[in-house]
Design a protein around this motif. Structure first.
Motif, mmCIF file in Angstrom:
data_model
loop_
_atom_site.group_PDB
_atom_site.id
_atom_site.type_symbol
_atom_site.label_atom_id
_atom_site.label_comp_id
_atom_site.label_asym_id
_atom_site.label_seq_id
_atom_site.Cartn_x
_atom_site.Cartn_y
_atom_site.Cartn_z
ATOM 1 N N HIS A 316 0.810 -1.219 0.000
ATOM 2 C CA HIS A 316 0.000 0.000 0.000
ATOM 3 C C HIS A 316 0.841 1.266 0.000
ATOM 4 O O HIS A 316 0.287 2.356 -0.001
ATOM 5 N N THR A 317 2.153 1.138 0.082
ATOM 6 C CA THR A 317 2.991 2.301 0.351
ATOM 7 C C THR A 317 3.780 2.721 -0.878
ATOM 8 O O THR A 317 4.563 1.933 -1.393
ATOM 9 N N PRO A 318 3.623 3.968 -1.364
ATOM 10 C CA PRO A 318 4.306 4.412 -2.577
ATOM 11 C C PRO A 318 5.643 5.098 -2.329
ATOM 12 O O PRO A 318 6.230 5.631 -3.256
ATOM 13 N N VAL A 319 6.105 5.133 -1.073
ATOM 14 C CA VAL A 319 7.408 5.744 -0.780
ATOM 15 C C VAL A 319 8.228 4.772 0.057
ATOM 16 O O VAL A 319 7.697 4.112 0.948
ATOM 17 N N VAL A 380 -2.421 -1.023 -5.198
ATOM 18 C CA VAL A 380 -3.834 -0.815 -4.907
ATOM 19 C C VAL A 380 -4.514 0.216 -5.812
ATOM 20 O O VAL A 380 -5.608 0.686 -5.520
ATOM 21 N N SER A 381 -3.870 0.578 -6.906
ATOM 22 C CA SER A 381 -4.496 1.334 -7.989
ATOM 23 C C SER A 381 -3.598 1.151 -9.204
ATOM 24 O O SER A 381 -2.465 0.670 -9.077
ATOM 25 N N LYS A 382 -4.077 1.521 -10.361
ATOM 26 C CA LYS A 382 -3.259 1.342 -11.566
ATOM 27 C C LYS A 382 -1.988 2.177 -11.482
ATOM 28 O O LYS A 382 -0.889 1.697 -11.808
ATOM 29 N N LEU A 383 -2.128 3.422 -11.041
ATOM 30 C CA LEU A 383 -0.957 4.276 -10.909
ATOM 31 C C LEU A 383 -0.012 3.738 -9.840
ATOM 32 O O LEU A 383 1.210 3.712 -10.033
ATOM 33 N N HIS A 384 -0.560 3.284 -8.724
ATOM 34 C CA HIS A 384 0.279 2.735 -7.659
ATOM 35 C C HIS A 384 0.984 1.464 -8.098
ATOM 36 O O HIS A 384 2.117 1.195 -7.679
ATOM 37 N N GLY A 385 0.349 0.672 -8.941
ATOM 38 C CA GLY A 385 1.027 -0.506 -9.474
ATOM 39 C C GLY A 385 2.269 -0.108 -10.244
ATOM 40 O O GLY A 385 3.338 -0.715 -10.090
ATOM 41 N N HIS A 386 2.157 0.946 -11.072
ATOM 42 C CA HIS A 386 3.318 1.438 -11.823
ATOM 43 C C HIS A 386 4.390 1.963 -10.872
ATOM 44 O O HIS A 386 5.583 1.670 -11.042
ATOM 45 N N VAL A 387 3.986 2.738 -9.870
ATOM 46 C CA VAL A 387 4.936 3.281 -8.893
ATOM 47 C C VAL A 387 5.640 2.156 -8.152
ATOM 48 O O VAL A 387 6.860 2.194 -7.927
ATOM 49 N N SER A 388 4.895 1.129 -7.765
ATOM 50 C CA SER A 388 5.472 0.000 -7.028
ATOM 51 C C SER A 388 6.464 -0.776 -7.883
ATOM 52 O O SER A 388 7.520 -1.196 -7.401
ATOM 53 N N ARG A 389 6.131 -0.978 -9.151
ATOM 54 C CA ARG A 389 7.065 -1.680 -10.030
ATOM 55 C C ARG A 389 8.364 -0.892 -10.165
ATOM 56 O O ARG A 389 9.465 -1.468 -10.188
ATOM 57 N N LEU A 600 2.192 10.110 -4.573
ATOM 58 C CA LEU A 600 2.400 9.545 -3.243
ATOM 59 C C LEU A 600 1.134 8.986 -2.598
ATOM 60 O O LEU A 600 1.191 8.430 -1.514
ATOM 61 N N GLU A 601 -0.014 9.141 -3.239
ATOM 62 C CA GLU A 601 -1.259 8.560 -2.741
ATOM 63 C C GLU A 601 -1.441 7.201 -3.409
ATOM 64 O O GLU A 601 -1.687 7.123 -4.611
ATOM 65 N N ALA A 602 -1.291 6.133 -2.632
ATOM 66 C CA ALA A 602 -1.384 4.792 -3.225
ATOM 67 C C ALA A 602 -2.748 4.580 -3.869
ATOM 68 O O ALA A 602 -2.856 4.169 -5.021
ATOM 69 N N SER A 603 -3.803 4.859 -3.116
ATOM 70 C CA SER A 603 -5.149 4.750 -3.674
ATOM 71 C C SER A 603 -6.038 5.834 -3.091
ATOM 72 O O SER A 603 -6.451 6.750 -3.773
ATOM 73 N N GLY A 604 -6.290 5.747 -1.780
ATOM 74 C CA GLY A 604 -7.297 6.610 -1.168
ATOM 75 C C GLY A 604 -8.667 5.998 -1.376
ATOM 76 O O GLY A 604 -8.948 5.422 -2.438
ATOM 77 N N THR A 605 -9.521 6.047 -0.370
ATOM 78 C CA THR A 605 -10.878 5.494 -0.521
ATOM 79 C C THR A 605 -11.958 6.439 -0.018
ATOM 80 O O THR A 605 -13.137 6.224 -0.314
ATOM 81 N N SER A 606 -11.585 7.488 0.719
ATOM 82 C CA SER A 606 -12.622 8.356 1.286
ATOM 83 C C SER A 606 -13.448 9.029 0.191
ATOM 84 O O SER A 606 -14.663 9.215 0.347
ATOM 85 N N GLY A 607 -12.814 9.391 -0.919
ATOM 86 C CA GLY A 607 -13.550 10.006 -2.009
ATOM 87 C C GLY A 607 -14.571 9.073 -2.629
ATOM 88 O O GLY A 607 -15.609 9.512 -3.149
ATOM 89 N N MET A 608 -14.277 7.768 -2.590
ATOM 90 C CA MET A 608 -15.247 6.790 -3.100
ATOM 91 C C MET A 608 -16.496 6.792 -2.222
ATOM 92 O O MET A 608 -17.627 6.739 -2.722
#
Length: 853
Positions: A316-319, A380-389, A600-608
């Motif tokens: 879950h962590t992008p940093v 935990v999101s498409k962008l976070h998957g790229h960041v994690s890779r 730096l936001e892995a996903s976030g869910t509050s907006g959902m």
């Protein structure tokens, strides 16, 4: 304090007619069912609020006369009877999604491990988004009928409770939870004694008793070290969530991973698949290996092939700094004996948690351990998957970024837990009640446009009114606790306007989330806040980590801005952000604001959650919003640009935020027709609900985990453990052979069939002479990678074609041929790579073995 010589637990004395309430109170299925919650509210509404919505504690406090009166109330008893039938139908259903779709998967178990679970407000066992997601995961697993069991720790003090001093600086307090008045129970053995597990720490054994929270159909087991047989210091291991120093953290993670694994064995569970939600529980992977080694008499390498096949990991962590690292000395202190039980020397054991296995100074990383041990992993999101890779690419040297073995499964939220009762009723009438159990159905959510504009708007207005009333009451309480003068306390009853455009900003006050970005230009903000004809108001909430002084400074800045002339009635900070505050906010605001520093936001869910209640998102294109945003769902701050200068970034993005508010959002909200309805705004609300509802919910998410991770893991684990781990043994032996001989693999020569001029549709043949040494052609996959070239001469988004082996040349050289068909015009290129190949490999890139031409 006085210590008793005998302790006992006293249960409330409920009349026979009300006994179902006791059963219901101990299964938190009520937490996401408004009709079930209504039972407790109807019985004693004041106590429901006083106990923080805790039915177990409430039932113990209701006066006996009230209980006796309720037992004679025909209407109340009829309501109980309906609820009991509904509860029984839910718990005993044999037609859940999982049962209907995968009825052949019988007798298998999935274990879900997390350091925190946010299930309901009376169980303070969470700090923020990770815990809320874990809780929503279990709720959807229950709704869908997955054979899943949860495991975590039970914290005596939970996460800290927040209050602010007179200057607006965050203070923390840590009240203790009374487990015996919570909707949890101890697991007892046949003699009626609490069931415990033991874990070795340096110089002693630490014991933990096992509590259970029943989450619908899913049991959640929580370990607690606060028992008399432990030393005073060991009793505090599970005192606080994310409290203490690094030594306390490693102790907690040993209890969670190793102790949690042993707890399931003690309880009689034998899960085939383990899901590690973040790296906190990654020591579980080692304990599973140790267990297999002991039971099957195999080596660590062989056990690892079996154990890892059935482990899924979510990061879950992008940093990098957000991951858990332990010094080599601390690891040696706590695992000096354990690594011997795994048959590993100290170097090889520490290498499991390092990127550079030969760097003896490198800290041990729990995320790296999980990535290396798990059969599959995801962001935990498409962008976070790229960041994690990108972040973890060096764990697999030489592997192209796009092939780093981390996929993406975007987070979601459990709709029934977060949608207001008013909005749920509206959805029941116009979308149909099936939205609760089949939240991913696009056709259902497309019916949102059937909701009459007036009904949707009036429903939303009622929720905004309740939010304002709640905020006023909460603010008064805060000011009284802070010692504010009576005049200031009384003024709290006049803050906010129930008809004004309301923005909500509530989340952890980590600095990268930039809570103070909106304050950057005070003049422009004050003009928005004080506009008499088109007023704007903002409600903030959130906690900074106790050691995060910059995050605390953001809170102080907001408090000081509130106190300036004109802002006090238009800006409020609500202390002690929890699930109650979150629910009022996401159900009542018009705009949900999110300003993280991308990416730096892995996903976030509050907006959902806010979107499901009709709020519209205004956010940086980060995390989930990067894939959810379009002109119909909300507003984007910027276009996903990257910055190297953070000051410039803040300046540009704050200006973009003000421009959106001034030129688009405020005018749209206050554009009213003759019927005083903001129909263009309502259209935006509907567009958001229609698009976000079916996609960003945990029913869709858990289905995706099931089909992409759980079931493939189950198949691999079943295959590798059959016949006393025969396939795991063969795979371990084959991998060892490949590592020993991979250095001899070479691409000796590449030739291309010459053509003077190529057109789209033409094909070329590529030949390669491959040196395999002691390896066989069946051990490798020789691949052509081809595609369009970018300005740097690199192949972008390469396509892959398998090359076939032909005649054998001299010695160990093999001739391979492949064909490329020209599908597009422009500048194209190709290269050749060699990867390991074995039908039992879950991913060829995970070996870190690759040869390029």
């Amino acid at each position: 304090m006085t210590r008793p010589i005998v302790s006992y637990t006293v249960a409330p004395s409920l009349p026979k007619e009300l006994e179902f309430l006791h059963t219901l109170a101990h299964n938190i299925v009520w937490a996401w069912d408004h009709e079930l919650i209504e039972l407790f509210i109807r019985l004693e509404p004041d106590l429901w609020e006083k106990t923080q919505h805790n039915p177990v504690q409430m039932l113990g406090m209701v006066r006996q006369e009230r209980l006796n009166s309720a037992s004679r109330d025909d209407a109340f008893l009829a309501q109980i009877e309906r609820a009991a039938q509904q509860f029984k139908s839910y718990m005993e259903s044999s037609s859940t999604w999982f049962q209907k779709t995968y009825n052949s998967v019988e007798g298998k178990q999935i274990a879900y491990f997390s350091a925190e679970f946010g299930l309901t407000e009376c169980l303070q066992n969470y700090s923020g988004g990770l815990g809320i997601l874990s809780g929503d995961h279990l709720k959807s697993a229950s709704d869908l009928g997955l054979p899943l069991v949860g495991v975590g720790l039970l914290y005596q003090q939970g996460y800290f409770r927040q209050y602010l001093n007179a200057d607006g600086w965050q203070q923390e307090r840590n009240p203790e939870n009374d487990f015996y008045t919570l909707p949890i129970h101890l697991e007892l053995d046949k003699k009626g004694n609490p069931m415990t597990v033991s874990v070795d720490l340096p110089g002693r054994a630490v014991n933990a008793q096992i509590w259970c929270v029943q989450v619908g159909r899913v049991p959640l087991y929580l370990l607690d070290t606060n028992i008399p047989k432990n030393s005073g210091s060991d009793r505090t291991i599970t005192a606080q969530l994310y409290g203490g120093d690094r030594e306390m953290r490693i102790q907690q993670e040993i209890i969670l991973g190793i102790g949690g694994y042993r707890a399931l064995k003690t309880l009689g569970f034998r899960p085939s698949v383990y899901h590690l939600n973040e790296g906190h529980s990654a020591f579980l992977s080692l304990e599973r290996c140790r267990d297999l080694m002991h039971d099957q008499g195999v080596s660590f390498a062989e056990a690892r092939e079996a154990a890892g096949a059935g482990i899924a990991f979510t990061t879950h962590t992008p940093v990098p700094a957000g991951n858990d690292f332990f010094s080599p000395d601390l690891m040696v202190k706590y695992f000096s004996t354990y690594h011997g039980e795994l048959g590993l020397n100290q170097h090889d054991f520490l290498a499991l948690g390092r990127q550079n296995v030969d760097n003896h100074e490198e800290a041990y990383c729990m995320t790296i351990l999980a990535l290396k041990m798990a059969g599959n992993a995801n962001g935990v999101s498409k962008l976070h998957g790229h960041v994690s890779r990108s972040m973890w690419q060096s764990v697999w040297p030489g592997i192209p970024l796009e092939n780093v073995p981390i996929i993406s499964i975007t987070n979601g939220v459990h709709g029934p837990s977060w949608i207001s009762r008013d909005m749920a009723g509206l959805l029941d009438r116009y979308v149909g009640p099936r939205w609760r159990e089949d939240g991913g159905d696009l056709t259902l959510w497309s019916r949102v446009h059937h909701i009459p504009d007036e009904e949707l708007w009036r429903t939303h207005e009622r929720r905004r009114e309740r939010l304002v009333a709640f905020a006023r009451t909460r603010l008064q309480s805060q000011l009284e606790s802070r010692g504010a003068p009576p005049s200031e306390v009384s003024q709290a009853a006049e803050v906010l306007n129930s008809d004004a455009l309301t923005i909500g900003f509530a989340r952890r006050f980590a600095t990268y989330k930039r809570a103070a970005l909106l304050l950057r230009d005070s003049e422009r903000l004050m003009k928005l806040l004080t506009d008499k004809d088109r007023p704007l108001q903002i409600i903030f909430a959130g906690k900074a980590h106790p050691h995060d002084n910059p995050g605390k400074e953001f809170i102080r800045q907001i408090i000081h801005f509130e106190r300036t002339n004109g802002a006090r009635r238009r800006m409020v900070f609500l202390e002690d952000y929890d699930m109650v505050v979150a629910r009022y906010l996401v159900q009542g605001v018009d705009i949900w604001l999110n300003t993280p520093r991308r990416p730096l936001e892995a996903s976030g869910t509050s907006g959902m959650k806010a979107a499901l209640n009709g709020a519209v998102n205004l956010s940086i294109l980060d995390g989930w919003w990067d894939e959810a945003y379009n002109v119909h769902t909300g507003w984007a701050i910027g276009r996903g640009e990257g910055y190297t200068d953070e000051t410039l970034q803040d300046e540009v993005e704050s200006n973009a935020l003000y421009n959106l508010l001034e030129k688009e959002i405020v005018p749209l909200f206050y554009t009213r027709g003759a019927d005083d309805l903001p129909r263009p705004w309502i259209s935006k609300m509907k567009g958001s609900m229609r698009a976000i509802g079916p996609e960003f919910n945990t029913n869709r998410m858990v289905r995706e985990y099931t089909e992409k991770m759980y079931l493939p893991s189950l198949d691999r684990y079943t295959a590798r453990t059959a016949d006393k781990l025969q396939r795991a043994k063969k795979l371990a032996s084959w991998k060892s052979h490949m590592r020993d001989h991979w250095h001899s693999v070479k691409i000796a020569e590449v030739t291309v069939e010459k053509q003077e001029y190529l057109k789209v549709g033409n094909a070329i043949t590529v030949r390669a002479s491959i040196e395999l040494g002691d390896l066989k052609p069946s051990d490798v996959s020789v691949e052509l990678c081809y595609g369009s070239l970018n300005a740097q001469g690199e192949i972008e988004s390469p396509k892959v074609a398998l090359m076939k082996s032909a005649e054998k040349k001299s010695g160990s050289r093999i001739q391979y041929t492949g064909t490329i068909t020209m599908e597009t015009s422009g500048r194209l290129g190709h290269t050749i790579r060699i990867l390991p190949h074995n039908e039992d490999l879950d991913n060829p890139y995970k070996q870190g073995l690759i040869v390029w031409a």
